[in-house]
Design a protein around this motif. Structure first.
Motif, mmCIF file in Angstrom:
data_model
loop_
_atom_site.group_PDB
_atom_site.id
_atom_site.type_symbol
_atom_site.label_atom_id
_atom_site.label_comp_id
_atom_site.label_asym_id
_atom_site.label_seq_id
_atom_site.Cartn_x
_atom_site.Cartn_y
_atom_site.Cartn_z
ATOM 1 N N GLN A 34 -29.113 -38.241 -52.138
ATOM 2 C CA GLN A 34 -28.093 -39.369 -51.979
ATOM 3 C C GLN A 34 -27.075 -38.904 -50.844
ATOM 4 N N HIS A 35 -27.021 -37.526 -50.494
ATOM 5 C CA HIS A 35 -25.867 -36.984 -49.457
ATOM 6 C C HIS A 35 -26.606 -36.986 -48.000
ATOM 7 N N ARG A 36 -27.853 -36.830 -48.182
ATOM 8 C CA ARG A 36 -28.550 -36.382 -46.747
ATOM 9 C C ARG A 36 -30.114 -37.142 -46.955
ATOM 10 N N GLU A 37 -30.552 -38.198 -46.166
ATOM 11 C CA GLU A 37 -31.850 -38.884 -46.808
ATOM 12 C C GLU A 37 -32.691 -38.000 -46.052
ATOM 13 N N THR B 238 -26.140 -30.113 -48.040
ATOM 14 C CA THR B 238 -25.534 -31.333 -48.226
ATOM 15 C C THR B 238 -23.662 -31.198 -47.974
ATOM 16 N N ASP C 131 -35.873 -31.587 -52.505
ATOM 17 C CA ASP C 131 -34.847 -31.874 -53.758
ATOM 18 C C ASP C 131 -35.265 -31.337 -54.835
ATOM 19 N N ARG D 296 -21.978 -30.597 -50.571
ATOM 20 C CA ARG D 296 -21.750 -30.961 -51.649
ATOM 21 C C ARG D 296 -22.174 -30.154 -52.786
ATOM 22 N N ALA E 2 -29.839 -34.588 -53.956
ATOM 23 C CA ALA E 2 -29.460 -34.274 -52.664
ATOM 24 C C ALA E 2 -29.788 -35.186 -51.633
ATOM 25 N N TYR F 229 -28.203 -26.102 -51.984
ATOM 26 C CA TYR F 229 -27.645 -27.420 -52.171
ATOM 27 C C TYR F 229 -26.598 -27.523 -51.152
ATOM 28 N N GLU F 230 -25.477 -26.874 -51.213
ATOM 29 C CA GLU F 230 -24.348 -27.060 -50.533
ATOM 30 C C GLU F 230 -24.440 -26.837 -49.140
#
Length: 564
Positions: free
Chosen positions: A489-492, A460, A499, A462, A487, A456-457
């Motif tokens: 929300q940070h990278r469309e 993104t 996700d 995050r 995910a 995830y990090e």
């Protein structure tokens, strides 16, 4: 541990002997890693190949058990071996009627460290004589059909799946363990058995067989006896020897430690220091890891530091840092590791803030390969985070820092207690699985959670949950208290199905995570329709906590409007 074995096996009044028994008291190295054992099998007389089954079970168990990894606990190693043997015996009998089968009872005791591990199936028995009192430690897997008639309800080779009894007992000096077939214990009263065990010394096994035969036994007769003369409280010479070594002083370039020349300090933390060194004998570059002097009086820390070396030397994988065996005359406590010329994954992420999905898949596949090796050895890394993953100059990843490695086999082998400073779980709070904070036992799903957070990090930059800052570890009241942040929300450009894979890998409750690494890898590469269906479910099914929170909020607002 000092012990003494004796065994005897006889056809008795029968023409053929369908019993088999064996004892094994290996050399010191094998004794420490796997222990000594006694095993006995009684082939089912009504089965066509009972004798062959008994002999195959004994020889197969001795051969395969001593081939299992040292990092496996006795319970798991024995279970794996017996399940394999059972499948083979069942196939030999082709799953037909009992009269055609390869069926046998099986009982074994593994003497390892300060414990006796009992493995049992069938109606053979394991006894212990302690303080003059004889106690049967197993229960017969048989049912009465009438006066003098019984039916064996469990045996190796009887079914495609086998249920084996396991029990662990503390050893004491003076204990005597007896394994016997029904041709022995059915024809001897307990008082006679205890008397023979106490008075017959090395001839006890044969004396029991002779006494049962004289008592009217018409069956095959087998007995194996083990006397425990001495039990060491530690049981592991590696820990005993290394915990006596002094901590090295602070090292500077130009200092020599045994046969290593210190070149520079690579990293320092409150728990350890890492130095670049040159092997004076081979001229090869090495990394030297030394313990922090702050923990010189902490036995738990020292045990974990020694355990890290022991574990690393048994993990041979290109994706896991190699730990070399120490020199014969080591003056200080330290590890010698391969030197990895590169950067850690945290530094790589800072230089590559938005890697492509395909590049992330490649990095994760490398980590999965290394984690699979740990899983096969029944080891949980316990501290997966970007700082503990090195990216070599050729782009290959390597897991480092096995100080948080755990597993029931490691604890059994090295007689480890909890983690140093058990009030805090190992690893970083943003990567450690939530079950650590509930004092639940770690599992391979704990590493899958950490791997999901790292994935995830990477994608993104995050965390999938609210970041936990500061040095204090946080408290969780329930798994439901952690709310996943999509995910997207940070990278469309991240597809919904990726996700969904991240959401499942990072599920707070371990029961909701992927059970296998391969499933996570597959869902990162191939769209899983389940994740699309999840989005289409009603909110009550997708997130019941959020649903009821919204209901409560609406009721509150309705009540306030009514008052107004």
């Amino acid at each position: 541990m000092t012990l003494e074995f004796s065994s005897a096996c006889s056809a008795g009044r029968r023409q053929y002997n369908d019993d088999a028994c064996a004892v094994c008291n290996p050399a010191a190295t094998e004794l420490r890693s796997h222990g000594a054992l006694a095993a006995l099998a009684d082939g089912v007389a009504s089965a066509e190949a009972g004798g062959e089954a008994a002999r195959a079970a004994i020889s197969g168990f001795l051969s395969d058990y001593y081939s299992t990894p040292e990092t496996w606990p006795v319970k798991q190693a024995a279970a794996r071996v017996l399940h394999s043997l059972n499948s083979w015996l069942y196939r030999q009998g082709a799953g037909d009627e009992i009269a055609q089968g390869w069926l046998t009872t099986f009982s074994a005791v593994v003497f390892k460290g300060a414990s006796a591990h009992l493995i049992h199936i069938g109606d053979s028995r394991i006894y212990r004589l302690r303080g003059g009192k004889l106690e049967c430690l197993t229960r017969d897997h048989s049912r009465a059909l009438g006066p003098g008639r019984t039916f064996l309800s469990r045996a190796l080779g009887m079914d495609a799946h086998v249920d084996v009894d396991y029990r662990r007992e503390e050893l004491r000096a003076g204990d005597i363990y007896l394994l016997s077939s029904d041709g022995v214990h059915d024809f001897l009263p307990s008082e006679t058995v205890a008397e023979i065990l106490q008075e017959s010394g090395e001839a006890a096994a044969q004396a029991l067989v002779d006494a049962a035969l004289a008592g009217g036994s018409g069956d095959n007769l087998s007995a194996a006896v083990c006397r425990i003369h001495r039990v060491r409280p530690s049981g592991n010479e590696l820990l005993d020897r290394n915990r006596q070594l002094p901590f090295p002083p602070d090292l500077r370039p130009g200092d020599k430690v045994d046969d290593y020349l210190i070149l520079q300090e690579l990293h320092a933390s409150p728990r350890s220091q890492l130095y670049l060194a040159r092997d004076i004998d081979s001229d090869a570059l090495r990394a030297i890891k030394t313990p922090s002097i702050n923990f010189a009086d902490d036995p738990a820390y020292i045990e974990r530091f020694v355990a890290e070396e022991w574990t690393g030397r048994r993990l041979d994988h290109p994706g896991i840092v190699k730990i070399f065996p120490p020199r014969a005359r080591r003056q200080f406590l330290y590890h010698v590791l391969e030197y990895i010329d590169g950067q850690n994954l945290r530094q790589w992420m800072q230089l590559n803030p938005a890697p492509g999905v395909e590049q992330v898949r490649e990095l994760i596949s490398q980590l999965v390969s290394a984690l699979r090796r740990l899983q096969r050895m029944e080891i949980v890394h316990g501290d997966l985070k970007p700082e503990n993953i090195m990216v070599a100059k050729d782009g290959r990843l390597k897991l480092i820092d096995l100080g948080g490695a755990d597993g029931s086999g490691l604890r059994e082998q090295l007689q480890l207690g909890g983690y140093p400073g058990e009030e805090a779980p190992p690893g970083s709070k943003n990567y450690a699985a939530p079950e650590y904070f509930f004092d639940d036992a770690p599992s391979h799903r704990s590493d899958i959670f950490s791997l999901g957070v790292i994935t995830y990090e990477l994608l993104t930059g995050r965390y999938p949950y609210r970041e936990r800052a500061g040095f204090r570890h946080y408290q969780l009241k329930s798994y439901a208290g952690m709310q996943y942040i999509s995910a997207r929300q940070h990278r469309e450009d991240i597809p919904e199905w990726i996700d969904g894979a991240l959401r499942r890998a990072c599920a707070p409750d371990p029961r909701n995570r992927y059970p296998a690494l391969s499933e996570f890898v597959h869902d990162l590469q191939t769209p899983n329709p389940q994740f699309t269906r999840e989005r289409e479910k009603p909110l009550l099914e997708r997130n019941p906590l959020l649903f009821w929170q919204l209901v409560a909020l609406l009721l509150l607002l309705s009540h306030l409007l009514h008052l107004l």
